[in-house]
Design a protein around this motif. Structure first.
Motif, PDB file in Angstrom:
ATOM      1  N   ILE A  84       0.857  -1.196   0.000  1.00 35.61           N
ATOM      2  CA  ILE A  84       0.000   0.000   0.000  1.00 35.61           C
ATOM      3  C   ILE A  84       0.884   1.234   0.000  1.00 35.61           C
ATOM      4  CG2 ILE A  84      -1.710   1.332   1.300  1.00 35.61           C
ATOM      5  CD1 ILE A  84      -2.526  -1.314   2.672  1.00 35.61           C
ATOM      6  N   VAL A  85       0.533   2.192  -0.849  1.00 35.93           N
ATOM      7  CA  VAL A  85       1.160   3.511  -0.785  1.00 35.93           C
ATOM      8  C   VAL A  85       0.013   4.528  -0.832  1.00 35.93           C
ATOM      9  CG1 VAL A  85       1.634   3.609  -3.276  1.00 35.93           C
ATOM     10  CG2 VAL A  85       2.894   5.097  -1.727  1.00 35.93           C
ATOM     11  N   GLY A  86      -0.102   5.307   0.248  1.00 34.10           N
ATOM     12  CA  GLY A  86      -1.177   6.290   0.338  1.00 34.10           C
ATOM     13  C   GLY A  86      -2.534   5.631   0.224  1.00 34.10           C
ATOM     14  N   ASN A  87      -3.289   5.986  -0.837  1.00 33.69           N
ATOM     15  CA  ASN A  87      -4.653   5.487  -0.988  1.00 33.69           C
ATOM     16  C   ASN A  87      -4.790   4.386  -2.038  1.00 33.69           C
ATOM     17  OD1 ASN A  87      -4.172   6.996  -3.261  1.00 33.69           O
ATOM     18  ND2 ASN A  87      -6.124   8.070  -3.224  1.00 33.69           N
ATOM     19  N   ILE A  88      -3.668   3.778  -2.428  1.00 27.21           N
ATOM     20  CA  ILE A  88      -3.740   2.708  -3.421  1.00 27.21           C
ATOM     21  C   ILE A  88      -3.000   1.472  -2.916  1.00 27.21           C
ATOM     22  CG2 ILE A  88      -1.734   3.456  -4.767  1.00 27.21           C
ATOM     23  CD1 ILE A  88      -4.988   2.105  -6.253  1.00 27.21           C
ATOM     24  N   GLY A  89      -3.622   0.334  -3.075  1.00 29.23           N
ATOM     25  CA  GLY A  89      -3.002  -0.932  -2.694  1.00 29.23           C
ATOM     26  C   GLY A  89      -2.815  -1.799  -3.920  1.00 29.23           C
ATOM     27  N   VAL A  90      -1.815  -2.644  -3.863  1.00 29.48           N
ATOM     28  CA  VAL A  90      -1.589  -3.622  -4.925  1.00 29.48           C
ATOM     29  C   VAL A  90      -1.416  -4.981  -4.264  1.00 29.48           C
ATOM     30  CG1 VAL A  90      -0.150  -4.341  -6.873  1.00 29.48           C
ATOM     31  CG2 VAL A  90      -0.451  -1.900  -6.384  1.00 29.48           C
ATOM     32  N   ALA A  91      -2.312  -5.891  -4.598  1.00 28.87           N
ATOM     33  CA  ALA A  91      -2.159  -7.276  -4.174  1.00 28.87           C
ATOM     34  C   ALA A  91      -1.428  -7.989  -5.293  1.00 28.87           C
ATOM     35  CB  ALA A  91      -3.512  -7.917  -3.916  1.00 28.87           C
ATOM     36  N   VAL A  92      -0.303  -8.575  -4.972  1.00 27.90           N
ATOM     37  CA  VAL A  92       0.496  -9.306  -5.948  1.00 27.90           C
ATOM     38  C   VAL A  92       0.158 -10.782  -5.755  1.00 27.90           C
ATOM     39  CG1 VAL A  92       2.827  -9.785  -6.773  1.00 27.90           C
ATOM     40  CG2 VAL A  92       2.302  -7.543  -5.758  1.00 27.90           C
ATOM     41  N   SER A  93      -0.319 -11.412  -6.823  1.00 27.05           N
ATOM     42  CA  SER A  93      -0.801 -12.790  -6.733  1.00 27.05           C
ATOM     43  C   SER A  93       0.004 -13.687  -7.666  1.00 27.05           C
ATOM     44  CB  SER A  93      -2.287 -12.828  -7.105  1.00 27.05           C
ATOM     45  OG  SER A  93      -2.775 -14.144  -7.104  1.00 27.05           O
ATOM     46  N   TYR A  94       0.631 -14.708  -7.088  1.00 18.90           N
ATOM     47  CA  TYR A  94       1.376 -15.706  -7.854  1.00 18.90           C
ATOM     48  C   TYR A  94       0.613 -17.017  -7.738  1.00 18.90           C
ATOM     49  CZ  TYR A  94       4.843 -19.260  -8.943  1.00 18.90           C
ATOM     50  OH  TYR A  94       5.483 -20.337  -9.479  1.00 18.90           O
ATOM     51  N   CYS A  95       0.407 -17.700  -8.868  1.00 16.39           N
ATOM     52  CA  CYS A  95      -0.300 -18.975  -8.822  1.00 16.39           C
ATOM     53  C   CYS A  95       0.098 -19.833 -10.010  1.00 16.39           C
ATOM     54  CB  CYS A  95      -1.808 -18.736  -8.827  1.00 16.39           C
ATOM     55  SG  CYS A  95      -2.760 -20.240  -8.544  1.00 16.39           S
ATOM     56  N   GLU A  96       0.610 -21.025  -9.703  1.00 17.22           N
ATOM     57  CA  GLU A  96       0.964 -21.955 -10.762  1.00 17.22           C
ATOM     58  C   GLU A  96      -0.310 -22.530 -11.374  1.00 17.22           C
ATOM     59  OE1 GLU A  96       3.701 -24.835  -9.143  1.00 17.22           O
ATOM     60  OE2 GLU A  96       5.254 -23.307  -8.861  1.00 17.22           O
ATOM     61  N   PRO A  97      -0.273 -22.917 -12.657  1.00 17.81           N
ATOM     62  CA  PRO A  97      -1.467 -23.475 -13.309  1.00 17.81           C
ATOM     63  C   PRO A  97      -2.000 -24.683 -12.544  1.00 17.81           C
ATOM     64  CG  PRO A  97       0.272 -23.060 -14.918  1.00 17.81           C
ATOM     65  CD  PRO A  97       0.878 -22.839 -13.563  1.00 17.81           C
ATOM     66  N   GLY A  98      -3.324 -24.725 -12.428  1.00 14.46           N
ATOM     67  CA  GLY A  98      -3.974 -25.842 -11.753  1.00 14.46           C
ATOM     68  C   GLY A  98      -4.018 -25.723 -10.239  1.00 14.46           C
ATOM     69  N   ARG A  99      -3.490 -24.659  -9.685  1.00 12.95           N
ATOM     70  CA  ARG A  99      -3.483 -24.446  -8.228  1.00 12.95           C
ATOM     71  C   ARG A  99      -4.511 -23.385  -7.855  1.00 12.95           C
ATOM     72  NH1 ARG A  99      -0.859 -28.848  -6.369  1.00 12.95           N
ATOM     73  NH2 ARG A  99       1.014 -29.183  -7.604  1.00 12.95           N
ATOM     74  N   ALA A 100      -4.924 -23.393  -6.611  1.00 12.12           N
ATOM     75  CA  ALA A 100      -5.902 -22.415  -6.127  1.00 12.12           C
ATOM     76  C   ALA A 100      -5.214 -21.078  -5.871  1.00 12.12           C
ATOM     77  CB  ALA A 100      -6.557 -22.920  -4.842  1.00 12.12           C
ATOM     78  N   ARG A 101      -5.783 -20.024  -6.438  1.00  5.84           N
ATOM     79  CA  ARG A 101      -5.266 -18.668  -6.224  1.00  5.84           C
ATOM     80  C   ARG A 101      -5.665 -18.208  -4.826  1.00  5.84           C
ATOM     81  NH1 ARG A 101      -2.987 -15.287  -9.450  1.00  5.84           N
ATOM     82  NH2 ARG A 101      -3.390 -16.528 -11.289  1.00  5.84           N
ATOM     83  N   LEU A 102      -4.777 -17.511  -4.134  1.00  4.22           N
ATOM     84  CA  LEU A 102      -5.054 -17.035  -2.778  1.00  4.22           C
ATOM     85  C   LEU A 102      -5.824 -15.718  -2.754  1.00  4.22           C
ATOM     86  CD1 LEU A 102      -1.675 -17.898  -0.997  1.00  4.22           C
ATOM     87  CD2 LEU A 102      -3.791 -19.221  -1.054  1.00  4.22           C
ATOM     88  N   THR A 103      -6.111 -15.163  -3.912  1.00  2.00           N
ATOM     89  CA  THR A 103      -6.880 -13.923  -3.992  1.00  2.00           C
ATOM     90  C   THR A 103      -8.185 -14.212  -4.724  1.00  2.00           C
ATOM     91  OG1 THR A 103      -5.719 -13.323  -6.028  1.00  2.00           O
ATOM     92  CG2 THR A 103      -4.866 -12.394  -3.962  1.00  2.00           C
ATOM     93  N   ARG A 104      -9.244 -13.530  -4.322  1.00  2.21           N
ATOM     94  CA  ARG A 104     -10.551 -13.707  -4.964  1.00  2.21           C
ATOM     95  C   ARG A 104     -10.561 -13.103  -6.362  1.00  2.21           C
ATOM     96  NH1 ARG A 104     -15.107 -11.157  -1.632  1.00  2.21           N
ATOM     97  NH2 ARG A 104     -13.280 -10.551  -0.509  1.00  2.21           N
ATOM     98  N   ASP A 105     -10.061 -11.895  -6.475  1.00  2.00           N
ATOM     99  CA  ASP A 105     -10.032 -11.172  -7.746  1.00  2.00           C
ATOM    100  C   ASP A 105      -8.922 -11.765  -8.617  1.00  2.00           C
ATOM    101  OD1 ASP A 105      -9.356  -9.080  -9.707  1.00  2.00           O
ATOM    102  OD2 ASP A 105     -10.693  -7.812  -8.538  1.00  2.00           O
ATOM    103  N   PRO A 106      -9.206 -12.088  -9.871  1.00  2.00           N
ATOM    104  CA  PRO A 106      -8.162 -12.667 -10.719  1.00  2.00           C
ATOM    105  C   PRO A 106      -7.047 -11.681 -11.062  1.00  2.00           C
ATOM    106  CG  PRO A 106     -10.136 -12.261 -12.004  1.00  2.00           C
ATOM    107  CD  PRO A 106     -10.473 -11.960 -10.564  1.00  2.00           C
ATOM    108  N   GLY A 107      -7.318 -10.388 -10.984  1.00  2.00           N
ATOM    109  CA  GLY A 107      -6.275  -9.402 -11.199  1.00  2.00           C
ATOM    110  C   GLY A 107      -5.963  -9.127 -12.652  1.00  2.00           C
ATOM    111  N   TRP A 108      -4.895  -8.379 -12.855  1.00  2.00           N
ATOM    112  CA  TRP A 108      -4.465  -7.904 -14.168  1.00  2.00           C
ATOM    113  C   TRP A 108      -3.110  -8.510 -14.515  1.00  2.00           C
ATOM    114  CZ3 TRP A 108       0.000  -5.286 -15.273  1.00  2.00           C
ATOM    115  CH2 TRP A 108       0.120  -4.775 -16.566  1.00  2.00           C
ATOM    116  N   HIS A 109      -2.909  -8.780 -15.789  1.00  2.00           N
ATOM    117  CA  HIS A 109      -1.641  -9.285 -16.315  1.00  2.00           C
ATOM    118  C   HIS A 109      -1.350  -8.528 -17.606  1.00  2.00           C
ATOM    119  CE1 HIS A 109       1.210 -12.040 -18.248  1.00  2.00           C
ATOM    120  NE2 HIS A 109       1.531 -12.371 -17.011  1.00  2.00           N
ATOM    121  N   PRO A 110      -0.078  -8.252 -17.916  1.00  2.00           N
ATOM    122  CA  PRO A 110       0.240  -7.530 -19.150  1.00  2.00           C
ATOM    123  C   PRO A 110      -0.286  -8.192 -20.422  1.00  2.00           C
ATOM    124  CG  PRO A 110       2.143  -7.547 -17.723  1.00  2.00           C
ATOM    125  CD  PRO A 110       1.118  -8.453 -17.092  1.00  2.00           C
ATOM    126  N   ASP A 111      -0.550  -9.478 -20.401  1.00  2.00           N
ATOM    127  CA  ASP A 111      -1.090 -10.145 -21.583  1.00  2.00           C
ATOM    128  C   ASP A 111      -2.589  -9.931 -21.756  1.00  2.00           C
ATOM    129  OD1 ASP A 111       1.426 -11.086 -22.186  1.00  2.00           O
ATOM    130  OD2 ASP A 111       1.074 -13.095 -21.395  1.00  2.00           O
TER     131      ASP A 111
END
Length: 186
Positions: free
Chosen positions: A147-174
């Motif tokens: 978190i910096v000021g009023n913006i947060g970034v959740a960084v989510s790493y997940c190998e294929p076929g595994r459960a993601r630890l975040t609800r929101d799938p998030g953004w990727h450059p692709d």
């Protein structure tokens, strides 16, 4: 749990040597600058940002938008790798290093941008601890919050076929397009 950071020289922002000086300075400088530009835009936005809002990157960056957002992704690739190394989280940080060295997005890492309602100053930084799910002696999924000021970034790493630890799938450059949707906080 998030920890407040008392400035750029705070101990929590300093890592044991895990990157060479060249990588930490010259090679990743465009990544640092891209995040600085995006975070300043998001922190200065009027009216204050709300969950569900879409942010068009072309309003943030004057140069090639796709490259700038790849740089933001690589900024958080570097930070997640450094934190994983520092705290002994068994992520494949050699993959993180290859992505940074070759200037390509990590295929298993996504970013979730979150508006934060806070009384903190616009420059106050808070960092969370890495949460990880392991199979044997390696982490197959992890999340980390910054978190910096009023913006947060959740960084989510997940190998294929595994459960993601975040609800929101998030953004990727692709992802197609030049917009990011801010996550709704429940």
């Amino acid at each position: 749990m998030n920890e407040p950071v008392r400035g750029a020289q705070a101990g929590i922002l300093k890592f044991k040597p895990s990157l060479c000086g060249y990588c930490n300075n010259a090679r990743t400088q465009p990544h640092d600058k891209a995040w600085q530009r995006l975070s300043e835009y998001l922190r200065d936005h009027e009216p204050p940002l709300k969950g569900g809002r879409r942010i068009p990157f072309e309003r943030v960056f004057t140069g090639p938008v796709a490259q700038s957002m790849l740089d933001v992704h690589l900024y958080f690739t570097k930070l997640l790798g450094c934190y994983a190394f520092e705290y002994g989280v068994p992520l494949p940080i050699w993959e993180f290093g290859l992505c940074i060295k070759n200037g390509i997005a990590h295929p298993h890492m996504r970013l979730i941008f979150v508006p934060i309602t806070s009384n903190s100053t616009r420059y106050q930084i808070q960092v969370g601890h890495i949460n990880a799910a392991q199979v044997g002696n390696r982490a197959v999924s992890a999340s980390w919050f910054y978190i910096v000021g009023n913006i947060g970034v959740a960084v989510s790493y997940c190998e294929p076929g595994r459960a993601r630890l975040t609800r929101d799938p998030g953004w990727h450059p692709d992802d197609v397009g030049t917009l990011v949707r801010l996550a709704k906080v429940s």
